[in-house]
Design a protein around this motif. Structure first.
Motif: not given
Length: 772
Positions: A616-644
């Protein structure tokens, strides 16, 4: 780009100038002598607008080392390492190949003049970057006397059987052998004649043996230097922990000067010139001309001006230096590396010169650059740098090059120049300029583009007219400098450069590991090309002047694995990625770059058994957060599902572990990112106000926030005071322990800024790409 510099502990960087000259100039303050210097040469080579136009001149055949190597650095198209002109007026050019052949180039015809692999049963070229047929030089009277001189290496069988000129180093692994050849017919394109050995010496390791041998082309008949042969002898790889380069009783770590027509040498096969600086000195070899060297790789005389002799000297872990060589010089190795004190117990750092340095009489570089390894690369590992000594241009065809010493980094292929009139002993080293490179069609390229490899293995040569040649082992090609032209300068605007923390243009493979990309931003953080490695760097460009892009893709849609092509930086420690500390507590951020959709997006979900299920998403580019497990981000450009519905979004968090906010584009993502079309996107994040924005091709994209209220808990301050755990590009999890949300796409010129760029800054940056 600028670099973040520091002493350890932090000391004002301006005091470094005190250690860059010989003798040291006065400074405001001098760091303590035991204080390590993390960045010995803080000035980057200046990017010049001047460029060389390279025209392909020849490609030599493939060749193989003997025995078969295990070191990938020896597995090249061939190992050509110089080009020069036979001094007989024929116009023939000669090219030695470390793997054995000596070629003569006569117009478009190539002749194997000699083959050392066939001539010597103990011939050895299978270990050591300089082993094999190292160099050839022709006597200035070759046309009449038919004499030429070569150096090659032989193996342990030869060491056991053959007497060296001077005692070998302990447990010698290879011997360098200097041979005089006398051709029956100097005009022939295949050698026939006689040979005699004039010098032999054994080295403990396979590295730093005898490199170049040569005659002074500026000496005239009757001059004291006419017909004298110079030998650049390395330290055998043992100078780092011994006094061998300073030991006057051994040839190792020295430049020797001999008379091949004489007979008063220890073996009677050459003479020792009476005017050599150490003749008659007790305990010193009379052949020695200069001392204190690790790997004196290439030297050349300036055929104009003062006819100075310049040496390109390969350093240990930090300094690549150019010395002006004079009789009796001592360059200080291994007490000194460049103009710094060297400590073999801690090779990661150099140290300031002692207060009494003048008493040692060491001579320091007239030009230099440092290795400057990326912060997330081990300091004691090879960072892919070594100087390739060059030539002072004195040709008549290109006046813009007149009086410039042109040389390079033989590993990554950058080409530099310094002005000879700035290369003065006892002064601050000359300013380095990096030349731009163009093909004959006017396309700007790097040497890695010319050779198709991140490790170039660059060398330089010249002919009697002063024309300049570049050659590379990577593809065995030789280029002639066919012109000069002006380039357009950086594709980064000054406004963006000021805040540019990380920048990946995929034109800068890390020479020590092609599966990584060098950061052109201020943080210099290496980017990992995950799973696909160097194959992810493809010949495509989003804008004029770009030659390469990053290919990302799903590899096996039917398998739940970790093989998708993505890129990123990852450090799961609590301290995060220190080099990305600019994003610690930052008040704003920007993620932008070029994107081209090249396959099915979104991709089939490889974590489920349902073939109709898609991510339900296409990863583009972003900066991870300080406690990220590799997915959570501080700033991200992406394609994601919004309201279907899949949408282009800017997604950000202000607080680690806190709630995210999404700004989604109103327009259909397929219109914003049409298949097979390059599009420039940007996402900005202002953590002090909660404002976010999206841009396409420099213009704002209408959109909406997906969450009402204040999910960021905006209070006027920036993000959490933690370093990001990395950068992710393409699918999630740059540490490669899971694969989700792959992008079947290409990316170019990705930029990560530590501010929320204003709309006009984004627009001007987009426009800047089209200056080329």
């Amino acid at each position: 780009m600028g670099k973040h510099r520091w002493w350890v502990p932090v000391i004002t960087a301006t005091v470094l100038t005190a250690t860059l000259v010989a003798p040291p100039a006065a400074a405001q303050s001098t760091p303590p002598p035991d204080q390590p210097i993390t960045d010995p040469v803080p000035e980057d080579p200046q990017q010049s607008r001047l460029g060389l136009v390279l025209e392909e001149y020849a490609q030599l055949p493939e060749s193989e080392p003997t025995p078969a190597p295990t070191d990938r650095r020896l597995m090249r198209h061939n190992r050509i390492n110089y080009i020069g002109e036979v001094p007989d007026g024929s116009g023939r050019m000669y090219v030695p190949d470390l793997n054995g052949p000596l070629y003569l180039l006569d117009g478009e015809r190539q002749h194997v003049y000699l083959n050392f692999k066939e001539r010597f049963e103990d011939y050895f070229s299978g270990r050591g970057l300089g082993s094999g047929f190292g160099f050839v030089t022709f006597h200035p009277e070759f046309a009449s006397n038919g004499k030429l001189y070569t150096v090659h290496t032989e193996d342990r069988d030869a060491i056991a059987e053959k007497e060296p000129t001077y005692p070998n180093q302990p447990n010698a692994f290879v011997q360098s052998v200097v041979t005089e050849w006398t051709a029956d017919d100097p005009s022939a394109n295949v050698f026939s004649g006689s040979q005699r050995e004039i010098f032999r010496f054994g080295f403990t390791t396979q590295i730093h043996a005898i490199q170049q041998i040569d005659f002074n082309p500026t000496a005239k008949p009757g001059d004291a230097d006419y017909g004298m042969l110079y030998l650049a002898v390395g330290d055998g790889g043992i100078g780092v922990g011994t006094d061998v380069p300073q030991d006057m009783s051994t040839p190792a770590g020295k430049i020797l000067r001999i008379d091949p027509a004489g007979s008063d040498g220890p073996n009677g096969q050459y003479g020792i010139p009476d005017d050599n600086p150490f003749v008659g000195q007790e305990g010193a070899l009379g052949e020695i001309y200069a001392v204190g060297m690790r790997d004196p790789h290439r030297f050349s005389w300036d055929r104009g001006g003062r006819n100075a002799l310049y040496l390109g000297h390969i350093g240990q872990h930090a300094i690549e230096a150019v010395y002006e060589v004079r009789a009796g010089d001592n360059y200080g190795w291994s007490e000194r590396e460049g103009a710094f004190r060297f400590d073999p117990a801690n090779q990661c750092w150099l140290y300031p010169l002692p207060e009494d340095d003048a008493r040692y009489g060491y001579v320091y570089p007239v030009a230099q650059f440092d290795h400057d390894p990326p912060p997330n690369w081990p300091c004691n590992s090879d960072s892919g740098h070594a100087i390739s000594g060059g030539q002072v241009y004195r040709g008549a065809e290109f006046p813009l090059l007149w009086g410039k010493y042109i040389f390079g980094d033989l590993v990554d292929g950058r080409v530099f120049y310094t002005e000879v009139n700035q290369m003065k002993r006892g002064h601050k080293p000359a300013t380095l300029h990096e030349l731009q490179l163009f093909d004959t069609g006017g396309k700007r390229m790097r040497m890695s583009d010319f050779v198709g490899d991140g490790r170039v293995d660059l060398r330089f040569g010249t002919n009697s007219r002063g024309d300049l040649y570049l050659l590379a082992k990577a593809n065995g090609k030789i280029w002639k400098v066919a012109g000069t032209r002006w380039g357009s300068g950086s594709e980064v605007t000054r406004q963006v450069e000021r805040d540019l923390v990380a920048y990946y243009d995929f034109e800068h493979p890390f020479a020590a590991d092609d599966a990584r990309e060098l950061d052109q931003g201020s943080s210099r953080t290496l980017l990992n090309l995950v799973n696909g490695g160097e194959d992810m760097r493809v010949g495509d460009g989003a804008f004029p002047g770009s030659n390469n892009a990053l290919q990302l893709r799903q590899v096996n849609p039917d398998q739940n694995g970790n093989d998708d092509w993505k890129a990123g930086v990852w450090d799961g420690d609590a301290d995060g990625v220190e080099s990305l500390s600019a994003f610690n507590g930052v008040r704003g951020a920007t993620v932008m770059g070029w994107f081209k959709m090249t396959g099915q997006n979104p991709s089939p979900n490889s974590t489920t058994a349902n073939p109709d299920d898609h991510y339900n998403a296409v990863g583009l580019a972003g900066i991870l957060s300080g406690d990220s497990e590799g997915h959570n981000v501080r700033a991200l450009l992406e394609l994601i599902n919004v309201d279907g519905e899949l949408r282009l979004v800017a997604l950000g968090r202000r607080i680690d572990g806190g709630e995210s906010q999404i700004f989604a584009a109103s327009q259909d993502w397929r219109q914003l990112l049409p298949q097979d079309e390059w599009v420039h996107l940007a996402a900005t994040f202002d953590y002090t106000t909660g404002e976010m924005a999206l841009y396409r091709n420099g213009k704002a994209v209408p959109g909406f926030y997906t969450k009402a209220g204040d999910p960021w808990q905006v209070d006027g301050s920036g993000t959490s005071a933690t370093n990001p755990r990395g950068i992710k590009i393409g699918g999630s999890f740059p540490q490669d322990n899971r694969e989700t949300n792959p992008c079947n796409c290409r990316m170019d010129s990705l930029m990560f800024l530590d501010t929320a760029a204003e709309a006009d800054v984004v627009w001007q940056q987009y426009r800047r790409f089209f200056r080329h």
